[in-house]
Scaffold this motif. Sequence first.
Motif, mmCIF file in Angstrom:
data_model
loop_
_atom_site.group_PDB
_atom_site.id
_atom_site.type_symbol
_atom_site.label_atom_id
_atom_site.label_comp_id
_atom_site.label_asym_id
_atom_site.label_seq_id
_atom_site.Cartn_x
_atom_site.Cartn_y
_atom_site.Cartn_z
ATOM 1 N N SER A 51 -58.825 45.735 85.078
ATOM 2 C CA SER A 51 -60.246 45.504 85.374
ATOM 3 C C SER A 51 -61.167 45.878 84.228
ATOM 4 N N GLN A 52 -60.788 46.864 83.392
ATOM 5 C CA GLN A 52 -61.655 47.307 82.292
ATOM 6 C C GLN A 52 -60.852 47.378 80.990
ATOM 7 N N LEU A 53 -61.411 46.842 79.907
ATOM 8 C CA LEU A 53 -60.748 46.805 78.598
ATOM 9 C C LEU A 53 -61.659 47.409 77.544
ATOM 10 N N THR A 54 -61.026 47.893 76.464
ATOM 11 C CA THR A 54 -61.778 48.415 75.318
ATOM 12 C C THR A 54 -61.362 47.649 74.073
ATOM 13 N N ILE A 55 -62.346 47.037 73.373
ATOM 14 C CA ILE A 55 -62.089 46.303 72.130
ATOM 15 C C ILE A 55 -62.767 47.060 71.002
ATOM 16 N N VAL A 56 -61.969 47.571 70.059
ATOM 17 C CA VAL A 56 -62.496 48.332 68.917
ATOM 18 C C VAL A 56 -62.667 47.384 67.743
ATOM 19 N N HIS A 57 -63.912 47.173 67.292
ATOM 20 C CA HIS A 57 -64.199 46.274 66.167
ATOM 21 C C HIS A 57 -64.838 47.003 64.989
ATOM 22 N N GLY A 58 -65.148 48.284 65.164
ATOM 23 C CA GLY A 58 -65.779 49.057 64.091
ATOM 24 C C GLY A 58 -67.228 48.661 63.885
ATOM 25 N N LYS A 59 -67.919 49.399 63.053
ATOM 26 C CA LYS A 59 -69.341 49.128 62.792
ATOM 27 C C LYS A 59 -69.474 48.237 61.550
ATOM 28 N N GLY A 60 -69.022 48.706 60.374
ATOM 29 C CA GLY A 60 -68.980 47.898 59.171
ATOM 30 C C GLY A 60 -70.181 47.004 58.980
ATOM 31 N N THR A 61 -69.895 45.717 58.650
ATOM 32 C CA THR A 61 -70.977 44.742 58.418
ATOM 33 C C THR A 61 -71.482 44.140 59.724
ATOM 34 N N GLY A 62 -70.739 44.354 60.803
ATOM 35 C CA GLY A 62 -71.151 43.829 62.099
ATOM 36 C C GLY A 62 -70.628 42.441 62.389
ATOM 37 N N VAL A 63 -69.810 41.838 61.445
ATOM 38 C CA VAL A 63 -69.317 40.478 61.655
ATOM 39 C C VAL A 63 -68.346 40.430 62.828
ATOM 40 N N LEU A 64 -67.357 41.374 62.835
ATOM 41 C CA LEU A 64 -66.386 41.382 63.928
ATOM 42 C C LEU A 64 -67.060 41.596 65.274
ATOM 43 N N GLN A 65 -68.009 42.539 65.300
ATOM 44 C CA GLN A 65 -68.717 42.824 66.567
ATOM 45 C C GLN A 65 -69.430 41.571 67.094
ATOM 46 N N ARG A 66 -70.076 40.809 66.193
ATOM 47 C CA ARG A 66 -70.817 39.622 66.605
ATOM 48 C C ARG A 66 -69.869 38.525 67.085
ATOM 49 N N VAL A 67 -68.739 38.299 66.345
ATOM 50 C CA VAL A 67 -67.778 37.257 66.718
ATOM 51 C C VAL A 67 -67.159 37.574 68.083
ATOM 52 N N VAL A 68 -66.771 38.850 68.288
ATOM 53 C CA VAL A 68 -66.143 39.241 69.553
ATOM 54 C C VAL A 68 -67.100 39.050 70.731
ATOM 55 N N GLN A 69 -68.320 39.533 70.575
ATOM 56 C CA GLN A 69 -69.267 39.458 71.702
ATOM 57 C C GLN A 69 -69.726 38.030 71.968
ATOM 58 N N ASP A 70 -69.793 37.169 70.905
ATOM 59 C CA ASP A 70 -70.095 35.750 71.141
ATOM 60 C C ASP A 70 -69.005 35.099 71.987
ATOM 61 N N TYR A 71 -67.743 35.457 71.713
ATOM 62 C CA TYR A 71 -66.639 34.898 72.493
ATOM 63 C C TYR A 71 -66.686 35.397 73.945
#
Length: 793
Positions: free
Chosen positions: A746-766
Amino acid sequence: MNDRSLRVLEYPQILERVAALCVTDGGKAAARRLRPSSRLEEADIWLDWTDEATGMILRNGRAPMAALCNIPEYVHRAEIGSTLSMRQLLEIASSLRVVRDMQAYFDEDPEQEALNRLHNDFDALDPCADLEAEISKKIIGPKEMSDRASRALNQIRKEITAKNAQITDKLNRIISSSANEKVLQERIITVRNNRYAVPVKQEYRNQIPGIVLDKSATGATLFIEPAAVVQLNNELKILSVEEEKEIARILKALTEKIAAYKMVLIADYDVLVHLDFVFAKAAYGLNTGGVRVAFKDDRENVLQLLRARHPLLDPRQAVASDIAVSKDIHTIVITGPNTGGKTVTLKTIGLLSVMIQSGLFVPAREGSYTRCFREVFADIGDEQSIEQSLSTFSAHMKNTVNFIDKAQKDDLVLFDELGAGTDPTEGAALAISLLEVLHARGVTTVATTHYSELKEYALTTSGIVNASVEFDVETLQPTYRLLIGIPGKSNAFEIAQKLGLKPEIIARARAYVSKEASRFEDTLDVLESKRREMERRLEEAERKELEAQEKTAQIEEQMAALKATQETILNEARAKADALVTQTQQKTEAIYREIREIQEHTNQQIDNKRLESLRKQMHNAHQRAGAEKRKKQKPQKQRLDVQTLKPGMTVYLENFHKEGEVLEVKPGTHQVLVQVGPMKIKVGEKELSVLTHYGKALDKKATPKKTKSFDRHAMNTRLDLRGRTAEEAVYMVEKFLSDAVVANASQLTIVHGKGTGVLQRVVQDYLKKSNMVRTFRFGNPSEGGTGATIVEL
């Protein structure tokens, strides 16, 4: 109505009980002043108020009424120029808070639009919010003014604080000086006559120059104000005077505002007192189990009190009776032995009548009604007066003369032991004559008596009926149950025999009575006629009951056949639903396998559209199967087996057409306590049926099915994407979500780091586009903060 009759009916005791439920002094006074209204419209309005207040208490709980100050007196003082104290002003602010609380109580009522009477009362309240706020801001205690009351007061108090600091500083230097060690009695600073001083030994008084303010009881110590602080003390005194003047000015200004708000404050006070009184009447009705009794303003219906009880008796011991007086029969003669309950019945009729006309609910059953009487006359109890040289008979006759002179058609007259206290023959004749006069006028009359002549008169006179209060001769105890239409016996011989009087004496007495037996021949004929009529009616009732039982049996057979047909249809529907569910499960498992094979054997990015199509097929199949199963699983009713009834079971209340939960089964009473929404209802077992799903009774306390560990696909609910490219991240997230669906996570954790924010944006868009995701958010500090995304499937 006349106070004497109200007093003998014990009406003042009812008013005291209502007054005890009032919170304000004004409400208590209003309760004690209450008198029955002889005007139907007014009495009906009073009952409306009580009815609406009762509903508000049941819906919203007790009204937030609190004690009020004597606002009219305070306003009068303000108006004539007096200055109100801080305590009095705070009391006014407290009363305004009560206004505000009562308004909120009304505003939160979900049925406020239905309150016709109380709506106007609550609308008339004005909390004077600005006045309350100003008083509360400036005064913080009965004897304490706030520093924020005015700029001038704030400045004065700052100067006082500074001046105190200067004085204590100088005095500390004096008492801490080693040169003054032997001079001072103690090294302390004290206050005498509102001025600072130090304690100096008598013999060293000249060592500390200054002013002697006081001395000890022994004279060994002098309290001297050192010359170094005299001027500072003078300045402090001046500041204190200025402070007092500023406080007086503020109080004067506030008092003038009170005078300006005169009309609003008095109106608020009057409305609150009225509401306190109305809610006290409602609370009294709830405490006594009272109901609203309707008024019938016509000549066909005079009075019908069903299951009526005397409100001053213990409800656990008082016996309820049905009391009815109609157009055709508006005179009742109640007979029976002493201590049989005749007087209690008489008082119950009179007291409930005046209570209803006072806007009070009374202990009776729904469906009761009464006429609004113009006046109630009651002659009850021993009226003997030594001071007025009146015997019991004379005192009763004095009251009776007054009643006969004043009683009219719309009045109620109550006589206790009519004609008693004198020669039985003359007393009985006089009683019959009095009843004839009142009966001819159409006055509603109830009288108790021991005279056999009155029993005969009631049996043979149209419009007059006998009644009696049951008495158990075996136990010598009354049952207090009123029987209309049946004359009562004095049971003197039976009681005397039970108490030990010799049989020969009782036999001699019976011989004397038998000589007068001829006088009862007509009475016996009437009684026999009534008995035959009662037997005929009983036979008719038994015949109708038998017919009803036969019809009931036929209906039950039809219902059984209908139930069998219904069960067959339901079984077929359930089989179809189960087949559909099985088919859906098989399709779902095939889709899961295909997803797993694609994800586990492919190293490159898979066809997202193909995965999305498979998931939609699986979701739609589950929805169709669930809807079909829910459609076929509507709760059914079946006859209740009372042996299996237990707390926690879901039942269906036939009379209310609602479901409920069993709270308590009362053994031996055939009564069950059931929770229906917010209400707790006591019903009979025969009024219940059992709700079932698939033929099994619902039990809210049944243990839910637990999911075993091997039912789920084990997986790690944390995915680390740090160091991955955007394309790799999308692929890994897709596979991660699919695995989670299979594993029923029911609950998941996806670690994308802070960095430039590219991974965070791609993951959350998906995640935004995925129909497998319910919500997602950044992690808490303990979950990785903005470097992680928490997903709810």
